[in-house]
Design an enzyme around this catalytic site. Structure first.
Site, short mmCIF file in Angstrom:
data_model
loop_
_atom_site.label_atom_id
_atom_site.label_comp_id
_atom_site.label_asym_id
_atom_site.label_seq_id
_atom_site.Cartn_x
_atom_site.Cartn_y
_atom_site.Cartn_z
N GLU A 188 0.84 -1.19 0.00
CA GLU A 188 0.00 0.00 0.00
C GLU A 188 0.88 1.25 0.00
O GLU A 188 2.09 1.16 0.26
CB GLU A 188 -0.89 0.02 1.25
N HIS A 236 -5.59 2.69 6.06
CA HIS A 236 -4.73 2.38 7.19
C HIS A 236 -3.94 3.60 7.64
O HIS A 236 -3.62 4.48 6.83
CB HIS A 236 -3.75 1.26 6.83
#
Length: 305
Positions: free
Chosen positions: A214, A256
């Protein structure tokens, strides 16, 4: 073989009497993983689904030779729970708790590194070794076999959900996994991609590793430098998500806590370049993992019938 967890893992669950822990324990036992003890201060003498509960980790270690801890406690108690396990000599700790105060996270990770302890997380679904029917955490939910089957590919993922999805992609390709690990989505975590590559390199059964990455952090760039230095020599396949984020305002968090771009740190494009320069196969489309695996893994070990 696998990394970190196997049939010799003797597991304690800290916070076992909580609601979330009760669900995780139920799924874990149904999968075939043995839990030797639980710990909740003030609840010693109770049983949770047949598992004895103790007031302290020290008691659990003394009576059951515990060597791994799964921590499922509220954020304010996570630091004390981790330090208690470390003090009792436990070298593998999975911390599922999210939203741990940053100062607490820094302290627990510092102590863990100083003492040579492997911390998975915080904010992780955990990890699974399907060959030995061993899992720590909520990974796989109540039906792990849908995605996780034994084989010869390692999986590392920042995202918990994509740990399962990536393992399922490997299953679709006709392979299975040695160990699948969700390292956690926070910017401050214990065991990183680089750390796990070092372990997978030594594992004779792991023939390749697939990662789901990510935006945010320098974990992929660190892994690339490790590969360039000769630390990992097996096929390495990576998908880096979130390329669109580079066109959005700097400092925006995408999901996140660790998925944040700052300057040139955390940019998917730079992660992809670093990995490619180190010899990794970086796929543009997530589904490409299937064809790449079929090409780079020499024989169909762990083929699904």
């Amino acid at each position: 073989m696998a990394i970190l967890i196997d049939q010799d893992t003797r597991l304690v669950v800290q916070g076992i009497t909580g609601r979330e822990a009760s669900m995780v324990v139920s799924h874990t036992l149904a999968y075939g993983t043995k839990i030797y003890a639980g710990v909740t201060p003030g609840k010693g003498g109770q049983f949770v689904q047949g598992i004895p509960v103790y007031d302290t980790v020290a008691e659990a270690v003394q009576k059951h030779q515990i060597n791994a801890s799964l921590i499922i406690v509220p954020p304010g108690f996570a630091l004390d729970a981790v330090l208690e396990s470390i003090q009792q000599g436990i070298k593998l700790i999975v911390v599922t708790t999210e939203n741990i105060p940053q100062h607490d996270a820094v302290k627990l990770l510092h102590v863990a590194r100083k003492e040579g302890v492997n911390i998975i997380g915080p904010n992780t679904v955990g990890m699974i070794n399907p060959k030995d029917r061993m899992k720590m955490g909520s990974i796989g939910g109540d039906r792990p076999d849908r995605c996780f089957v034994p084989g010869n590919v390692g999986v590392i993922s920042r995202s918990g959900g994509m740990t399962a999805e990536t393992s399922w992609m490997i299953k679709r390709a006709g392979f299975g996994v040695t160990t699948s690990i969700g390292i956690g989505g926070d910017s401050l975590i214990g065991t990183t991609i680089k750390d796990l590559l070092a372990l997978f390199e030594k594992d004779e059964e792991t023939e390749a590793v697939v990662t789901f990455s990510e935006p945010g952090t320098s974990f992929e760039e660190d892994a690339a430098e490790f590969m360039k230095a000769g630390g990992f020599s097996k096929p390495f396949i990576s998908f880096v998500s979130g390329k669109f984020t580079e066109s959005l305002p700097e400092g925006t968090v995408f999901g996140h806590a660790g998925a944040m771009i700052s300057g040139n740190v955390g940019r998917p494009s730079l992660k992809m370049k670093a990995l490619r320069d180190a010899g990794a196969i970086v796929v543009e489309q997530y589904d490409d993992i299937i064809d790449v695996l079929k090409t780079v893994v020499g024989r169909k070990v762990g083929e699904i019938k």
